[in-house]
Design a protein around this motif. Structure first.
Motif, short mmCIF file in Angstrom:
data_model
loop_
_atom_site.label_atom_id
_atom_site.label_comp_id
_atom_site.label_asym_id
_atom_site.label_seq_id
_atom_site.Cartn_x
_atom_site.Cartn_y
_atom_site.Cartn_z
N GLU A 125 27.73 -45.49 -47.30
CA GLU A 125 26.63 -46.35 -47.64
C GLU A 125 26.49 -47.61 -46.68
O GLU A 125 27.31 -47.79 -45.79
N GLY A 126 25.23 -47.89 -46.64
CA GLY A 126 24.88 -49.21 -46.10
C GLY A 126 23.82 -49.11 -44.92
O GLY A 126 23.32 -50.28 -44.67
N LEU A 127 23.63 -47.98 -44.51
CA LEU A 127 22.84 -47.67 -43.47
C LEU A 127 21.65 -46.96 -43.81
O LEU A 127 21.45 -46.34 -44.97
N SER A 128 20.55 -46.77 -43.24
CA SER A 128 19.40 -46.33 -43.70
C SER A 128 19.52 -44.86 -43.76
O SER A 128 19.88 -44.09 -43.02
N LYS A 129 18.96 -44.42 -45.08
CA LYS A 129 19.02 -42.92 -45.41
C LYS A 129 17.72 -42.27 -44.50
O LYS A 129 17.66 -41.13 -44.26
N ASN A 130 16.73 -43.13 -44.13
CA ASN A 130 15.72 -42.69 -43.18
C ASN A 130 15.63 -42.94 -42.13
O ASN A 130 14.84 -43.05 -41.19
N SER A 131 16.89 -43.04 -41.42
CA SER A 131 16.86 -43.45 -40.21
C SER A 131 16.43 -42.32 -39.12
O SER A 131 16.07 -42.62 -38.00
N TYR A 132 16.24 -41.19 -39.58
CA TYR A 132 15.46 -40.05 -38.60
C TYR A 132 14.11 -40.37 -38.37
O TYR A 132 13.64 -39.79 -37.34
N THR A 133 13.77 -41.28 -39.03
CA THR A 133 12.20 -41.77 -38.76
C THR A 133 12.16 -42.49 -37.44
O THR A 133 11.21 -42.42 -36.85
N LEU A 134 13.22 -43.16 -37.28
CA LEU A 134 13.40 -43.88 -35.93
C LEU A 134 13.35 -42.92 -34.56
O LEU A 134 12.82 -43.42 -33.33
N PHE A 135 13.60 -41.59 -34.82
CA PHE A 135 13.55 -40.74 -33.66
C PHE A 135 12.04 -40.02 -33.63
O PHE A 135 12.01 -38.95 -32.76
N TYR A 136 11.11 -40.24 -34.35
CA TYR A 136 9.98 -39.65 -34.33
C TYR A 136 9.46 -39.70 -32.99
O TYR A 136 8.49 -38.36 -32.54
N PRO A 137 9.25 -40.78 -32.06
CA PRO A 137 8.69 -40.68 -30.85
C PRO A 137 9.09 -39.51 -29.90
O PRO A 137 8.64 -39.55 -28.77
N PHE A 138 10.55 -39.39 -30.10
CA PHE A 138 11.24 -38.25 -29.20
C PHE A 138 11.29 -37.10 -29.77
O PHE A 138 11.96 -36.19 -29.32
N MET A 139 10.25 -36.45 -30.69
CA MET A 139 10.06 -35.16 -31.25
C MET A 139 10.06 -34.03 -30.19
O MET A 139 10.07 -32.67 -30.31
N ASP A 140 9.53 -34.32 -28.93
CA ASP A 140 9.28 -33.54 -27.86
C ASP A 140 10.55 -33.11 -27.26
O ASP A 140 10.59 -32.03 -26.46
N THR A 141 11.68 -33.70 -27.63
CA THR A 141 13.17 -33.30 -27.07
C THR A 141 13.70 -32.39 -28.08
O THR A 141 13.73 -32.74 -29.44
N PRO A 142 14.05 -31.27 -27.70
CA PRO A 142 14.49 -30.06 -28.55
C PRO A 142 15.70 -30.77 -29.66
O PRO A 142 15.50 -30.22 -30.94
N GLU A 143 16.74 -31.33 -29.15
CA GLU A 143 17.68 -31.70 -29.86
C GLU A 143 17.06 -32.53 -30.97
O GLU A 143 17.63 -32.55 -32.28
N VAL A 144 16.29 -33.54 -30.73
CA VAL A 144 15.66 -34.60 -31.70
C VAL A 144 14.76 -33.87 -32.72
O VAL A 144 14.81 -34.06 -33.82
N ASP A 145 14.13 -32.92 -32.26
CA ASP A 145 13.05 -32.16 -33.02
C ASP A 145 13.92 -31.46 -33.95
O ASP A 145 13.34 -31.46 -35.36
#
Length: 314
Positions: A125-145
């Motif tokens: 608990e305590g950190l954002s459950k939606n932290s994946y949204t921080l990585f949206y700019p890097f969706m072109d990188t396969p691991e991030v996508d």
């Protein structure tokens, strides 16, 4: 030839043809502007985090590390190029993705990776459950996508960000892009912690509890294994935590550090550095219980650089 009435009507209707042409031009213009804006913002963010910078030392962590170490002071003192890939609210699984992302886009591996650790490393608990949204700019990188695709609660969110590229950037990311273009890594957490208020909050049980989530422990092991595969020097850095917050759960605090140390000793390239004991009692250095103000950042950075001089790779 087969006659299609509606197509014949369009051919004969000059007004309709003009409007369809205008609509097509508008759509093309939106697509071009969307692509151009996303390219500009992405470049600024990459500059801010040091992605594709081929740095000598990579810093990876959340806001604790972000506000504890001054990138420019380290570069000036050591002569090493620093990539500061730190994001607010990222949990241990997110930090593993950050590592994979950095190594996927860099041309030259760093000599050393500094990974942020803290007493809540294994806390769910305590950190954002939606932290994946921080990585949206890097969706072109396969691991991030792949990470985003398995994290989003609705597939429409994934596809809308996949194809409408400028939607990947929110206000904090816009700020990161601006800071990147301005080469500004300053700590803006001005002020000193209100220790009296904190004592009242602790007395009322209003503080983040240390717990041990097996998924987070597993993610930490994966991170250590991944770094061992990369064959780089690794420092697990515990940045300062204000003493009253340490003392409220001393046994659990020590248990977390002990688990980290016991796991790290299995990897010959991994070293644990704990700066918290040195600064935990300096009230004037803290903005809040876990974040340093500019003066605190200056002193913690100085201590970190001193400890770096003992690491053989440097």
């Amino acid at each position: 030839m087969i006659q299609v009435p509606i197509l014949n009507d369009i051919k004969d209707d000059n007004f309709l043809r003009i409007n369809l042409f205008r609509l097509l031009c508008f759509v093309v213009l939106v697509i071009l502007l969307d692509a151009l804006l996303s390219i500009l913002l992405l470049h600024g963010i990459e500059r801010n985090y040091g992605l594709k910078s081929d740095s000598d030392i990579l810093l990876v962590g959340h806001s604790h590390l972000m506000l504890a170490l001054n990138k420019e002071d380290i570069e000036r003192t050591t002569g090493k190029k620093i990539a500061k890939y730190t994001r607010e609210g990222v949990n241990i699984a997110d930090r593993l993705i950050m590592l994979k992302h950095y190594f996927a886009v860099c041309k030259k591996k760093p000599e050393m990776v500094v990974l942020s650790i803290d007493p809540w490393l294994f806390t769910g608990e305590g950190l954002s459950k939606n932290s994946y949204t921080l990585f949206y700019p890097f969706m072109d990188t396969p691991e991030v996508d792949k990470f985003i695709k398995t994290s989003v609660p609705r597939k429409i969110d994934y596809w809308s960000h996949k194809y409408f590229r400028s939607s990947r950037f929110d206000v904090p990311l816009l700020n990161s892009a601006i800071r990147g273009y301005m080469s500004n890594w300053s700590n803006f957490k001005l002020g000193i912690i209100d220790s009296i208020k904190l004592q009242h909050e602790i007395a009322n049980g209003n503080y983040r509890k240390i717990t041990f989530d097996q998924e987070n422990i597993s993610a930490f092991k994966q991170m250590l294994n991944y770094m061992e595969e990369q064959k780089v020097k690794v420092i697990l850095l515990n940045t300062p935590v204000y003493k009253p917050l340490v003392m409220v759960q001393p046994d659990l605090y020590n248990k977390t550090i002990n688990i980290i140390t016991e796991l790290a000793v299995k990897y010959r390239n991994t070293t644990v550095i704990d700066l918290s004991p040195e600064f935990t009692g300096h009230t004037s250095y803290f903005f809040d219980p876990i974040h340093m103000n500019p003066e605190g950042q200056k002193m913690v950075t100085k201590a970190f650089i001193s400890r770096l001089s003992l690491i053989p790779v440097l």
